[in-house]
Scaffold this active site. Structure first.
Site, PDB file in Angstrom:
ATOM      1  N   ASP A 134      39.132   2.687  -0.243  1.00  0.00           N
ATOM      2  CA  ASP A 134      38.410   2.192   0.830  1.00  0.00           C
ATOM      3  C   ASP A 134      37.669   0.952   0.202  1.00  0.00           C
ATOM      4  O   ASP A 134      36.826   0.943  -0.859  1.00  0.00           O
ATOM      5  CB  ASP A 134      37.375   3.128   1.312  1.00  0.00           C
ATOM      6  CG  ASP A 134      36.877   2.788   2.791  1.00  0.00           C
ATOM      7  OD1 ASP A 134      36.731   1.339   2.812  1.00  0.00           O
ATOM      8  OD2 ASP A 134      36.603   3.519   3.723  1.00  0.00           O
TER       9      ASP A 134
ATOM     10  N   GLU B 188      51.885   6.639  -0.648  1.00  0.00           N
ATOM     11  CA  GLU B 188      52.332   6.421   0.363  1.00  0.00           C
ATOM     12  C   GLU B 188      51.892   5.307   1.063  1.00  0.00           C
ATOM     13  O   GLU B 188      52.819   4.520   2.124  1.00  0.00           O
ATOM     14  CB  GLU B 188      52.043   7.756   1.476  1.00  0.00           C
ATOM     15  CG  GLU B 188      52.752   9.069   1.097  1.00  0.00           C
ATOM     16  CD  GLU B 188      51.825   9.748  -0.182  1.00  0.00           C
ATOM     17  OE1 GLU B 188      52.241  10.970  -0.220  1.00  0.00           O
ATOM     18  OE2 GLU B 188      51.143   9.021  -0.708  1.00  0.00           O
ATOM     19  N   TYR B 189      50.694   4.985   0.923  1.00  0.00           N
ATOM     20  CA  TYR B 189      49.880   3.761   1.534  1.00  0.00           C
ATOM     21  C   TYR B 189      50.807   2.521   0.901  1.00  0.00           C
ATOM     22  O   TYR B 189      51.063   1.314   1.677  1.00  0.00           O
ATOM     23  CB  TYR B 189      48.444   3.499   1.079  1.00  0.00           C
ATOM     24  CG  TYR B 189      47.606   4.194   2.334  1.00  0.00           C
ATOM     25  CD1 TYR B 189      47.587   3.759   3.315  1.00  0.00           C
ATOM     26  CD2 TYR B 189      46.506   5.158   1.838  1.00  0.00           C
ATOM     27  CE1 TYR B 189      46.849   4.352   4.288  1.00  0.00           C
ATOM     28  CE2 TYR B 189      46.115   5.633   2.563  1.00  0.00           C
ATOM     29  CZ  TYR B 189      46.018   5.470   3.997  1.00  0.00           C
ATOM     30  OH  TYR B 189      44.971   6.289   4.903  1.00  0.00           O
ATOM     31  N   GLU B 190      51.201   2.548  -0.157  1.00  0.00           N
ATOM     32  CA  GLU B 190      51.832   1.264  -0.927  1.00  0.00           C
ATOM     33  C   GLU B 190      53.150   1.077  -0.308  1.00  0.00           C
ATOM     34  O   GLU B 190      53.650  -0.084  -0.098  1.00  0.00           O
ATOM     35  CB  GLU B 190      52.127   1.611  -2.415  1.00  0.00           C
ATOM     36  CG  GLU B 190      52.628   0.606  -3.375  1.00  0.00           C
ATOM     37  CD  GLU B 190      52.563   0.827  -4.700  1.00  0.00           C
ATOM     38  OE1 GLU B 190      53.076   0.137  -5.461  1.00  0.00           O
ATOM     39  OE2 GLU B 190      52.040   1.755  -5.305  1.00  0.00           O
TER      40      GLU B 190
END
Length: 213
Positions: A118, A192-194
């Site tokens: 974050d 996963e975000y990447e």
């Protein structure tokens, strides 16, 4: 907005006793006893759904991995990945990263991964960033000789902030890239975000900070 929890996640997560360490404070200073191995220990802070850390554990059986996550329904997905792969060199902690100094002792770790944390963009939140100097002081204490922090983010301002904080805390900066997926330093191991951000054409920023002894 309050996070909506998925019913049953807590109970199912707690059922994975071979992968979830329920009382990590008991292993402070003796994590090698937990793994029954004299191996290097790498930790991911905010492990999310576990794609990154379970891939590393699968590729590097000579290293022990610990994934830390506060959201139980997300951590459950990570644990399930480790179970599906039959990994023996990994465990997970369902706890707050702010308690890291209660979990690991001086010089106990070899590497810390921080991926897409974050950014806490508002000025009053700056001390919550996982690359703030207050956190970096804790990392330096628990990292051993030449231990390092590997950091990835999609947020340019957070990345610049993190470079400055690492320098302030006397980490040696290595392999800095402002566009990882078009860089020679890209090892192809993603979160996963990447994958999501990269598919949208967003740049991924990465660096390594090595503890000076």
């Amino acid at each position: 907005m309050r996070r909506r929890k998925k019913p049953g996640s807590k109970e199912k997560l707690l059922s994975y006793e071979d992968y979830l360490c329920k009382e990590p404070e008991k292993y402070k200073g003796r994590w090698k006893d937990y793994f029954h191995e004299e191996k290097l220990i790498h930790v991911e802070l905010g492990t999310g759904r576990g794609q990154f850390i379970t891939t590393l554990a699968e590729m590097n059986p000579h290293i022990c991995y610990i994934g830390i996550e506060i959201k139980e329904e997300v951590l459950l997905r990570a644990v399930e990945k480790a179970v599906d792969k039959g990994l023996k060199n990994i465990c997970f902690l369902w706890c707050d990263i702010n308690k890291i100094h209660d979990i690991f002792d001086k010089n106990e770790l070899s590497r810390i991964y921080i991926n897409f944390c974050d950014p806490w963009p508002k000025k009053r939140w700056v001390q919550r960033r996982l690359t703030h100097r207050n956190f970096l002081e804790k990392y330096k204490y628990i990292l051993g000789e030449n231990g390092d922090v590997h950091f990835k983010t999609d947020n340019e301002k957070l990345f610049e902030f993190s470079l400055n904080e690492l320098s302030y805390e006397n980490f040696r900066l290595n392999n800095i890239t402002f566009d990882l997926h078009h860089s020679e330093t890209n090892d192809g191991i993603t979160t996963e975000y990447e994958d999501k951000f990269s598919a949208l054409g967003m740049k991924i920023y990465r660096c390594e900070g090595v503890k000076r002894n």
